[in-house]
Design an enzyme around this catalytic site. Structure first.
Site, PDB file in Angstrom:
ATOM      1  N   ALA A  10       4.197  14.271  -1.025  1.00  0.00           N
ATOM      2  CA  ALA A  10       5.255  14.183  -0.024  1.00  0.00           C
ATOM      3  C   ALA A  10       4.735  13.996   1.403  1.00  0.00           C
ATOM      4  CB  ALA A  10       6.117  15.451  -0.064  1.00  0.00           C
ATOM      5  N   GLY A  11       3.426  14.092   1.603  1.00  0.00           N
ATOM      6  CA  GLY A  11       2.876  13.969   2.954  1.00  0.00           C
ATOM      7  C   GLY A  11       3.017  12.564   3.512  1.00  0.00           C
ATOM      8  N   ARG A  15      -2.660   9.915   9.466  1.00  0.00           N
ATOM      9  CA  ARG A  15      -4.021   9.524   9.824  1.00  0.00           C
ATOM     10  C   ARG A  15      -4.425   8.179   9.226  1.00  0.00           C
ATOM     11  NH1 ARG A  15      -7.621  14.703   8.494  1.00  0.00           N
ATOM     12  NH2 ARG A  15      -5.806  15.279   7.215  1.00  0.00           N
ATOM     13  N   THR A  78       2.180  23.157   1.199  1.00  0.00           N
ATOM     14  CA  THR A  78       2.007  22.958  -0.239  1.00  0.00           C
ATOM     15  C   THR A  78       2.800  23.956  -1.074  1.00  0.00           C
ATOM     16  OG1 THR A  78      -0.028  24.260  -0.077  1.00  0.00           O
ATOM     17  CG2 THR A  78      -0.251  21.863  -0.016  1.00  0.00           C
ATOM     18  N   ASN A 227      -7.512  10.857   3.407  1.00  0.00           N
ATOM     19  CA  ASN A 227      -6.597  11.060   4.520  1.00  0.00           C
ATOM     20  C   ASN A 227      -6.681   9.970   5.576  1.00  0.00           C
ATOM     21  OD1 ASN A 227      -5.383  13.627   3.760  1.00  0.00           O
ATOM     22  ND2 ASN A 227      -7.415  14.496   4.083  1.00  0.00           N
ATOM     23  N   ARG A 332      -4.811 -22.124 -10.177  1.00  0.00           N
ATOM     24  CA  ARG A 332      -3.659 -21.407  -9.638  1.00  0.00           C
ATOM     25  C   ARG A 332      -2.756 -20.945 -10.783  1.00  0.00           C
ATOM     26  NH1 ARG A 332      -1.329 -25.502  -5.429  1.00  0.00           N
ATOM     27  NH2 ARG A 332       0.319 -23.918  -5.342  1.00  0.00           N
ATOM     28  N   LYS A 350      -2.766 -26.427 -11.100  1.00  0.00           N
ATOM     29  CA  LYS A 350      -1.642 -25.503 -10.963  1.00  0.00           C
ATOM     30  C   LYS A 350      -0.564 -25.840 -11.975  1.00  0.00           C
ATOM     31  CE  LYS A 350       1.901 -26.352  -9.204  1.00  0.00           C
ATOM     32  NZ  LYS A 350       3.294 -26.649  -8.777  1.00  0.00           N
TER      33      LYS A 350
END
Length: 461
Positions: A10-11, A15, A78, A227, A332, A350
Site C-alpha cells: 500500500a505504500g 523515493r 505496517t 525504495n 517485427r 512484419k
C-alpha cells in the site's frame, strides 16, 4: 496447518520519484509484487491477501486471479496495514506469513523454511532475519542473553548500542494467525514516525508469555527492499545473476553472463550459446543448439532448435528449426520463419511468413506477405503493402525467383515457379512459369560525357 500470506503493497513509494506505483516497477521483466506473489504461491497457501492503497486498481489488475485484496485508506504503518485483512483472516486458525511487496528477491525455499521452523518451534511469532554487512536503515533484532528475541528496534528509534547490531529484520514474519490479530489490538503509535508498527506485535506477544523466535536465513541479498532506483538496479543485477546461473545449471552456455540480460520467464534449451550484450525478454522460448550473438534483442518470441541469431532484433516473432537471421535484421510482430529459411543482413519482416528453405538475403522489406518454399528474394526487394490508408497482402508461390531491386505492390498473387526480373515494379498478378518484367527499356546516349561540365575539368579527364 492452514497457511495464509499477507503482502503489504500500500505504500506510495515517493523515493522512486515515479508516476508508476512502486511495487509495479519491474525486475527482470516482472513487477516486484508479482515476484513476491509467485514465491509465496510456491508454499501452496490457502489464501493470499494483498494490502493495497494508492494505485490499488493497477495492482489489482496485475494480480488478478492470484490474490484477494484489502484496502488501507491511510498510510498508518505496517501494523495498521495487516489489520485491514481482519475481515478475511481474523477468525481463522493457521499460520500467516507477512511480506512486503517491494522485496522481489525472496525465494519459495526461504518461505518454506520459515514456515517449517515456525511450526517446529511452536512459536506465536517468528521473524525472518539476516546478517547485514551494513545494517543502516533496517530494524535491529534485540535478543536476550539466551538468544531469545525480545523485540525489534527501528533505525529511528534505536539507541547507539542497539544500532551496532548487524542482525536485521527482513520485514518478513510468520505468526499464529489468531494471536496476531489479538496482539494488533494493543499496538500503539508512540514512536518517532507516529505509525503502528507490526514489529511491536513481537514484544506484545512476548509480554504475554508467548514464544517468539527468529529464523536467520543464510543469504542476506534476498532481503533487499526496493525504495529507490538505486535499489531497483541492485535487485535487477542480483536477479539477473540468479536467472543466468539457473540457465547455466540447465546446460546453457553464456560467454559473459554479467552482460546477458534474461527475463525471469524466458525458457532456453540446452547447448544453446548466449554471447554478451544480449537481451531476451518476456515470454520468449528458445530451443537447443542455438547461437545468439552479441547485440541481439529477442522479445516475446519462439525460437526452434539449431537457430542462429546474429546481432538482430525479434519482437513477437517465430523462427522454426534450422533457420538463421542477421546481422542487423528485424523481425517485427507476426513474422514467421519456417524451417531451413535464411534471413540475411539488413532485412525487415512484419506480419509475414517465410516458407521452408526460402532465402531473403539482404536489404529487403517484407510486409504483409506469405512466401512459399524454396524462393529466392533478391537484394533490395520491397513488398509495398500500404497505400496510406490500408494494408494489403502479397502471396508468392513455391520455387519462385524475385530479382534484385524489385518492388511488389500489394495486393498481388505471384504463382509457383514464376520469375520477376530485376528492378521490376510489379502491380499485376504473375502466372505460373511466367516471367514478369516491369521497367523501361535501356537507352544509351552516345558521347554524352562531353556535354557534362565535368568533362572540361582536368581532374576528371
Amino acid at each position: 496447518m492452514k497457511k495464509f500470506v499477507v503482502i503489504l503493497a500500500a505504500g506510495k513509494g515517493t523515493r522512486m520519484k515515479s508516476k508508476l506505483y512502486k511495487v509495479l516497477h519491474k525486475v527482470c521483466g516482472k513487477t516486484m509484487v508479482e515476484h513476491v506473489v509467485d514465491a509465496a504461491q510456491g508454499v501452496k497457501p490457502d489464501k493470499i491477501i494483498t494490502v493495497v492503497g494508492s494505485g490499488a486498481g493497477k495492482v489489482e489488475k496485475v494480480l488478478s486471479g492470484k490474490s484477494e485484496f484489502a484496502f488501507q485508506e491511510k498510510q498508518l504503518g505496517t501494523g495498521d496495514a495487516v489489520l485491514t485483512t481482519k475481515d478475511i483472516l481474523g477468525d481463522k486458525d493457521g499460520a500467516t506469513l507477512v511480506i512486503t511487496g517491494d522485496t522481489p528477491l525472496f525465494t519459495t525455499e526461504t518461505f518454506q523454511n520459515l514456515f517449517a521452523y515456525h511450526a517446529k518451534k511452536g512459536n506465536a511469532a517468528t521473524v525472518l532475519t539476516a546478517e547485514a554487512p551494513d545494517p543502516h536503515g533496517y530494524g535491529r533484532i534485540i535478543r536476550d542473553e539466551q538468544g531469545n528475541v525480545l523485540r525489534i528496534v527501528e533505525q529511528k528509534d534505536g539507541k547507539p548500542e542497539e544500532l551496532e547490531i548487524k542482525e536485521i529484520n527482513t520485514g518478513v514474519f510468520c505468526f499464529d494467525n489468531k494471536k496476531l490479530f489479538e496482539a494488533l489490538k494493543h499496538v500503539d503509535n508512540d514512536n518517532a514516525q507516529g505509525e503502528y508498527y507490526l514489529t511491536d506485535v513481537l514484544e506484545i506477544l512476548r509480554n504475554k508469555g508467548e514464544r517468539v523466535g527468529a529464523y536467520k536465513m543464510p543469504d542476506f541479498s534476498e532481503s533487499l527492499g526496493v525504495n529507490d532506483r538505486i535499489a531497483l538496479a541492485q535487485a535487477t543485477k542480483i536477479m539477473q545473476k540468479r536467472i543466468n546461473r539457473n540457465h547455466m545449471c540447465d546446460g546453457v552456455s553464456f560467454v559473459d553472463p554479467t552482460t546477458a540480460y534474461i527475463d525471469s520467464d524466458v525458457k532456453i534449451g540446452n547447448d544453446t550459446v548466449i554471447e554478451g550484450n544480449v537481451v531476451i525478454e518476456g515470454n520468449t522460448e528458445i530451443g537447443s543448439d542455438c547461437h545468439i550473438t552479441s547485440g541481439s534483442r529477442i522479445v516475446d518470441s519462439k525460437i526452434g532448435n539449431n537457430v542462429t541469431i546474429t546481432s538482430s532484433t525479434l519482437q513477437e516473432a517465430e523462427m522454426d528449426d534450422d533457420t538463421d537471421i542477421g546481422p542487423n535484421s528485424h523481425l517485427r510482430p507476426n513474422a514467421v520463419i519456417r524451417k531451413g529459411a535464411h534471413v540475411g543482413n539488413f532485412v525487415e519482416i512484419k506480419n509475414s511468413e517465410i516458407g521452408e528453405n526460402t532465402k531473403v538475403g539482404h536489404l529487403t522489406y517484407v510486409g504483409d506477405a506469405t512466401l512459399g518454399k524454396d524462393i529466392n528474394v533478391g537484394c533490395g526487394t520491397i513488398f509495398s503493402n500500404y497505400d496510406g490508408v490500408k494494408k494489403f497482402h502479397t502471396n508468392v508461390g513455391d520455387h519462385s525467383f524475385i530479382g534484385a531491386g524489385s518492388t511488389l505492390i500489394a495486393p498481388i498473387e505471384v504463382a509457383d515457379h514464376s520469375f520477376i526480373a530485376a528492378d521490376s515494379t510489379i502491380t499485376k498478378n504473375v502466372g505460373k512459369y511466367d516471367m514478369a518484367i516491369a521497367r523501361g527499356r535501356q537507352t544509351n546516349k552516345p558521347d554524352y560525357w562531353h556535354k557534362l561540365p565535368l568533362s572540361h575539368d582536368k581532374d576528371w579527364q
